[in-house]
Design a protein around this motif. Structure first.
Motif, PDB file in Angstrom:
ATOM      1  N   SER A  18      69.069  54.471  16.689  1.00  0.00           N
ATOM      2  CA  SER A  18      69.482  54.275  15.294  1.00  0.00           C
ATOM      3  C   SER A  18      69.036  55.394  14.365  1.00  0.00           C
ATOM      4  O   SER A  18      69.502  55.495  13.243  1.00  0.00           O
ATOM      5  CB  SER A  18      68.950  52.941  14.766  1.00  0.00           C
ATOM      6  N   ARG A 190      81.945  46.120  19.324  1.00  0.00           N
ATOM      7  CA  ARG A 190      80.729  45.373  19.656  1.00  0.00           C
ATOM      8  C   ARG A 190      79.519  46.309  19.724  1.00  0.00           C
ATOM      9  O   ARG A 190      78.428  45.965  19.280  1.00  0.00           O
ATOM     10  CB  ARG A 190      80.910  44.655  20.994  1.00  0.00           C
ATOM     11  N   LYS A 191      79.726  47.496  20.292  1.00  0.00           N
ATOM     12  CA  LYS A 191      78.612  48.452  20.428  1.00  0.00           C
ATOM     13  C   LYS A 191      78.085  48.904  19.070  1.00  0.00           C
ATOM     14  O   LYS A 191      76.903  49.194  18.922  1.00  0.00           O
ATOM     15  CB  LYS A 191      79.068  49.669  21.247  1.00  0.00           C
ATOM     16  N   HIS A 193      78.252  47.085  16.386  1.00  0.00           N
ATOM     17  CA  HIS A 193      77.901  45.867  15.643  1.00  0.00           C
ATOM     18  C   HIS A 193      78.897  45.509  14.539  1.00  0.00           C
ATOM     19  O   HIS A 193      78.504  45.077  13.449  1.00  0.00           O
ATOM     20  CB  HIS A 193      76.478  45.978  15.066  1.00  0.00           C
TER      21      HIS A 193
END
Length: 263
Positions: A18, A190-191, A193
């Protein structure tokens, strides 16, 4: 214990991944962003995006709806929404979107000649997308529908990581080749979010206008089965109907031109 070590490792990995991601910043004046995506081109994504934006507005007249064409190489929203011309600039040097059928629209197609190809490398495309997102005076919108380009590349990642998205809708035909790419599109969101609101099956069935016989030209229920496999909602079928194509080509989408029709 091994489970706590694994959990700590996962947390550390997530923190490292992140670090390089941009901070999500809402688009000024926009409450909810919905993206319309497909892994594959030519499955009717732009047509569906246009009609969904119009349907959102028709469903509740108190809601303000905008439509952003994020397909830099092949912008089709200007033709489908029957819009031409260059955006004016506000005193704050923001582009003022064009409007038709009550929908506020912005597209690369307003900034270049209709027949001019966009021969750009990725960085220039990313810069253009950023300008379409941030340097537009959207006013006050309840919903901004973003028509994404096909694929799972730079534009999709940039949009997903730079702005908060309420959800993504995946469009596909039931054809196996299209389903492979639709699955990749769903997994990509999905990866990063982004919630996937569900899947739409386009060109699901063709009914002969003379004998009324129904033919599943691209296969039957492929998207419905994929939704079940992925544990996602199946949002509905759109038939392969000449009126849907003709109306969008003429700049009169079926939701506004034939609101009472089955399509």
């Amino acid at each position: 214990s091994s489970s706590s070590r694994d959990e700590a490792l996962r947390d550390r990995r997530a923190r490292i991944l992140s670090r390089g991601l941009p901070k999500q910043k809402p688009i000024e004046g926009v409450k909810q962003v919905v993206v319309l995506a497909s892994g594959k081109g030519g499955v009717g994504k732009s047509t569906t995006a246009v009609n969904i934006a119009l349907a959102l507005a028709a469903n509740d007249s108190t809601k303000e709806v905008g439509l952003l064409d994020a397909d830099i190489y092949g912008p089709s929203i200007p033709k489908m929404m029957n819009l031409k011309g260059n955006p004016e600039l506000t005193p704050k040097n923001l582009m003022r979107p064009l409007k038709n059928y009550g929908i506020t629209c912005m597209s690369m197609g307003f900034l270049i000649e209709e027949t001019a190809p966009v021969v750009w490398r990725g960085l220039m495309v990313m810069s253009a997308v950023e300008k379409l997102l941030r340097q537009v005076d959207w006013g006050q919108l309840d919903y901004l529908v973003i028509d994404m380009p096909p694929g799972t590349g730079d534009v999709q990642l940039s949009v997903s990581q730079n702005i908060p998205i309420a959800g993504a809708v995946i469009i596909s035909t039931p054809q196996d080749v299209a389903l492979l790419d639709a699955r990749k599109g769903a997994e990509m969101f999905r990866k990063v979010h982004v919630p996937v609101l569900g899947l739409v099956q386009n060109m699901s069935v063709f009914q002969c206008p003379k004998c009324k016989h129904e033919t599943h030209i691209f296969g039957a229920n492929g998207v419905r089965d994929l939704a079940k496999t992925l544990g996602l909602d199946f949002l509905g079928d759109i038939p392969l109907h000449v009126n849907i194509r003709e109306m969008c080509d003429s700049g009169q989408p079926v939701v506004v031109s034939q609101p009472q029709s089955d399509a």
